[in-house]
Scaffold this motif. Structure first.
Motif, mmCIF file in Angstrom:
data_model
loop_
_atom_site.group_PDB
_atom_site.id
_atom_site.type_symbol
_atom_site.label_atom_id
_atom_site.label_comp_id
_atom_site.label_asym_id
_atom_site.label_seq_id
_atom_site.Cartn_x
_atom_site.Cartn_y
_atom_site.Cartn_z
ATOM 1 N N VAL A 53 0.842 -1.208 0.000
ATOM 2 C CA VAL A 53 0.000 0.000 0.000
ATOM 3 C C VAL A 53 0.874 1.255 0.000
ATOM 4 O O VAL A 53 0.652 2.172 -0.790
ATOM 5 N N VAL A 54 1.863 1.299 0.878
ATOM 6 C CA VAL A 54 2.733 2.482 0.962
ATOM 7 C C VAL A 54 3.522 2.666 -0.334
ATOM 8 O O VAL A 54 3.690 3.788 -0.815
ATOM 9 N N THR A 55 3.967 1.578 -0.923
ATOM 10 C CA THR A 55 4.788 1.658 -2.128
ATOM 11 C C THR A 55 3.970 2.031 -3.361
ATOM 12 O O THR A 55 4.428 2.800 -4.205
ATOM 13 N N THR A 56 2.738 1.533 -3.447
ATOM 14 C CA THR A 56 1.911 1.802 -4.639
ATOM 15 C C THR A 56 0.856 2.869 -4.394
ATOM 16 O O THR A 56 0.298 3.403 -5.343
ATOM 17 N N ARG A 57 0.561 3.175 -3.159
ATOM 18 C CA ARG A 57 -0.392 4.203 -2.695
ATOM 19 C C ARG A 57 -1.716 4.227 -3.462
ATOM 20 O O ARG A 57 -2.022 5.181 -4.186
ATOM 21 N N PRO A 58 -2.524 3.174 -3.257
ATOM 22 C CA PRO A 58 -3.849 3.179 -3.880
ATOM 23 C C PRO A 58 -4.725 4.265 -3.241
ATOM 24 O O PRO A 58 -4.449 4.731 -2.129
ATOM 25 N N ALA A 59 -5.787 4.629 -3.912
ATOM 26 C CA ALA A 59 -6.654 5.711 -3.450
ATOM 27 C C ALA A 59 -7.270 5.415 -2.081
ATOM 28 O O ALA A 59 -7.517 6.330 -1.298
ATOM 29 N N ASP A 60 -7.500 4.160 -1.775
ATOM 30 C CA ASP A 60 -8.178 3.804 -0.518
ATOM 31 C C ASP A 60 -7.204 3.460 0.610
ATOM 32 O O ASP A 60 -7.553 2.736 1.533
ATOM 33 N N PHE A 61 -5.997 4.006 0.593
ATOM 34 C CA PHE A 61 -4.973 3.605 1.561
ATOM 35 C C PHE A 61 -5.406 3.800 3.010
ATOM 36 O O PHE A 61 -5.017 3.042 3.893
ATOM 37 N N LYS A 62 -6.236 4.790 3.290
ATOM 38 C CA LYS A 62 -6.657 5.037 4.673
ATOM 39 C C LYS A 62 -7.598 3.953 5.202
ATOM 40 O O LYS A 62 -7.734 3.789 6.409
ATOM 41 N N TYR A 107 -7.055 0.973 5.344
ATOM 42 C CA TYR A 107 -6.249 -0.064 5.993
ATOM 43 C C TYR A 107 -5.962 0.255 7.459
ATOM 44 O O TYR A 107 -5.600 -0.632 8.225
ATOM 45 N N TYR A 108 -6.093 1.505 7.866
ATOM 46 C CA TYR A 108 -5.734 1.919 9.216
ATOM 47 C C TYR A 108 -6.423 1.108 10.315
ATOM 48 O O TYR A 108 -5.761 0.679 11.259
ATOM 49 N N PRO A 109 -7.748 0.931 10.277
ATOM 50 C CA PRO A 109 -8.394 0.234 11.401
ATOM 51 C C PRO A 109 -7.808 -1.153 11.689
ATOM 52 O O PRO A 109 -7.504 -1.467 12.852
ATOM 53 N N LEU A 110 -7.617 -1.967 10.669
ATOM 54 C CA LEU A 110 -7.067 -3.306 10.885
ATOM 55 C C LEU A 110 -5.622 -3.225 11.368
ATOM 56 O O LEU A 110 -5.215 -3.952 12.290
ATOM 57 N N LEU A 111 -4.839 -2.350 10.777
ATOM 58 C CA LEU A 111 -3.453 -2.203 11.204
ATOM 59 C C LEU A 111 -3.365 -1.799 12.673
ATOM 60 O O LEU A 111 -2.553 -2.332 13.426
ATOM 61 N N LEU A 112 -4.235 -0.880 13.087
ATOM 62 C CA LEU A 112 -4.188 -0.383 14.457
ATOM 63 C C LEU A 112 -4.766 -1.370 15.463
ATOM 64 O O LEU A 112 -4.615 -1.176 16.671
ATOM 65 N N GLU A 113 -5.375 -2.440 14.995
ATOM 66 C CA GLU A 113 -5.768 -3.534 15.887
ATOM 67 C C GLU A 113 -4.551 -4.378 16.269
ATOM 68 O O GLU A 113 -4.559 -5.050 17.297
#
Length: 137
Positions: free
Chosen positions: A90-99, A101-107
């Motif tokens: 995600v960080v490398t390709t930066r799709p439009a919906d990157f945000k 991903y935050y909820p799952l990552l922050l779990e």
């Protein structure tokens, strides 16, 4: 071109940041996994070899390193590793919906861990690009 010598101070700061990230408390093996996947996505052969060897030395199973390009279909990566690999892409390709991903990552990661991981991936993208465009081939 010996960009590391020519721009010694500037490039030195990048490598100092690289070393610093590895002392933040986030598992070093996860950082190296993200660095290898970033390097694969960018096609930096030198960095791929470097980080694959580093992961072997850290004890990551060779089978997992070999399966990294197809990690989504592999069964050996644990959840945190899978999240690191997903976030790396995600960080490398930066799709439009990157945000999204935050909820799952922050779990599974603290805000500090996520910030350090994202910094590591971003820095590796920069280091890959320096090596690929200015490095001795």
């Amino acid at each position: 071109m010996d960009y590391q010598e020519i721009a010694k101070e500037s490039v030195g700061y990048l490598y100092k940041a690289h070393r610093s990230i590895r002392t933040t408390g986030l598992e070093v093996q996860l950082i190296a996994l993200a660095e290898l996947r970033t390097s694969q996505l960018n096609g930096c052969a030198y960095c791929c070899a470097y980080h694959a060897n580093e992961l072997r030395e850290m004890g990551l199973a060779v089978a997992l390193i070999d399966q990294l390009p197809g990690w989504r279909l592999a069964t050996g990566f644990d959840l945190r590793q899978q999240l690191v690999l997903e976030w790396t892409e995600v960080v490398t390709t930066r799709p439009a919906d990157f945000k999204s991903y935050y909820p799952l990552l922050l779990e599974h990661f603290t805000e500090k861990e996520l910030a350090e991981l994202t910094t590591s991936i971003s820095l590796m993208n920069a280091l890959n690009r320096l090596r690929m465009t200015l490095g001795n081939h």
